[in-house]
Scaffold this motif. Structure first.
Motif, PDB file in Angstrom:
ATOM      1  N   SER A  99     -17.403  20.353   3.756  1.00 39.23           N
ATOM      2  CA  SER A  99     -16.671  21.616   4.346  1.00 39.23           C
ATOM      3  C   SER A  99     -16.051  22.473   3.448  1.00 39.23           C
ATOM      4  O   SER A  99     -15.832  23.589   3.740  1.00 39.23           O
ATOM      5  N   GLN A 100     -15.843  21.979   2.147  1.00 39.11           N
ATOM      6  CA  GLN A 100     -15.200  22.903   1.223  1.00 39.11           C
ATOM      7  C   GLN A 100     -16.400  23.057   0.205  1.00 39.11           C
ATOM      8  O   GLN A 100     -15.973  24.360  -0.434  1.00 39.11           O
TER       9      GLN A 100
ATOM     10  N   GLN B  52     -15.597  26.079   8.238  1.00 36.31           N
ATOM     11  CA  GLN B  52     -15.906  25.838   6.838  1.00 36.31           C
ATOM     12  C   GLN B  52     -17.162  25.029   6.626  1.00 36.31           C
ATOM     13  O   GLN B  52     -17.891  25.365   5.603  1.00 36.31           O
TER      14      GLN B  52
ATOM     15  N   SER C 115     -13.007  27.709   1.686  1.00 35.24           N
ATOM     16  CA  SER C 115     -12.242  26.644   1.210  1.00 35.24           C
ATOM     17  C   SER C 115     -11.006  27.182   0.650  1.00 35.24           C
ATOM     18  O   SER C 115     -10.678  28.336   0.326  1.00 35.24           O
TER      19      SER C 115
END
Length: 277
Positions: free
Chosen positions: A150-151, A120, A274
């Motif tokens: 990471s999202q 991610q 995500s």
């Protein structure tokens, strides 16, 4: 003398009863055959994987089946669901070599979560690089700051650029910046876009349109949402707008500089891996 009409007997015709009995016998016969048959678990898993891949839910859908826990174990589907979702996310990265699939199959849940987090983060980094280049080409990198997790990839625009104090009407001189931001979103935002309005902790003056900072921040997020809906081809159903008020500061509210940084609008572009995409 007239012939007396035949009486119609109630119930189904005789042939339908016979036909129904035949169908019941055939059903019992095939159920019996099925119960006596043996099923090749490996072959069943392979067929299920083929269906998953064929319908295109994910690339490499066969990897999501792992050791077959989600196919055959029933109750274990609940306990393995997290690993299942994580491994599916890994499949989307496009690396589906046999050795990598075997590695994923041998990972425990914690290792899968760590691997998914790395995938991610890599997806966000690649997206951020493209958006950063677009900001530079549009010459708005000084007005729009970029960060990522990471999202999502986050674009931040300071409130002083967008709005007058205590207002939600977008300034005319910032429209060219928003036009380029809208073009970036049209190009790179394939899923959810989250617009968040933020303020400092200075109370609203009495007699104004907005009673508190919560309402002001919500109004500013809504203003950006309306602009994007009216001036881009983005799907409004993919855009979320919220007001965070003064509750998520990024700087010290005790200084003028810190309060200025806290008055902002954040636009979060979620990456394809995500959970909120």
């Amino acid at each position: 003398m007239a012939k007396k009409p035949e009486e119609i007997k109630p119930g189904l015709p005789a042939w339908q009863g016979t036909f129904g009995d035949l169908m019941n016998l055939l059903l019992c016969f095939f159920v019996l055959l099925f119960s006596m048959a043996t099923m090749d678990a490996a072959k069943f898993e392979e067929v299920a994987a083929s269906f998953s891949s064929a319908f295109g839910i994910f690339d490499g859908g066969e990897m999501a089946l792992g050791q077959g826990a989600l196919v055959g174990d029933g109750v274990s589907q609940l306990t393995e669901l997290s690993s299942y979702i994580t491994s599916m996310g890994l499949a989307q990265t496009g690396d589906d070599s046999d050795s990598d699939q075997a590695d994923v199959g041998n990972m425990d849940e914690e290792e899968l979560m760590e691997a998914a987090e790395e995938a991610q983060m890599e997806a966000s980094q690649k997206l951020a690089e493209k958006i950063e280049q677009a900001l530079e080409e549009g010459e708005i990198e000084n007005e729009v700051s970029l960060n990522y997790t990471s999202q999502y990839v986050q674009l931040t625009i300071q409130g002083s650029i967008l709005f007058d104090s205590g207002k939600t009407a977008i300034k005319e001189d910032v429209i060219p910046v928003l036009e380029k931001v809208g073009q970036i979103l049209e190009t790179y935002a394939g899923g959810t876009i989250d617009i968040e309005g933020h303020t400092d902790n200075v109370p609203m003056s009495s007699g104004g349109k907005y009673a508190n900072n919560d309402e002001l921040s919500s109004g500013r997020a809504l203003a950006i949402f309306n602009y994007l809906c009216e001036n881009t081809t983005l799907d409004p159903s993919n855009i979320v707008h919220t007001g965070r008020g003064e509750y998520d500061p990024i700087a010290d509210n005790s200084t003028d500089e810190g309060r200025a940084r806290n008055r902002r609008v954040e636009i979060k572009i979620y990456n394809p891996l995500s959970a909120s995409y």
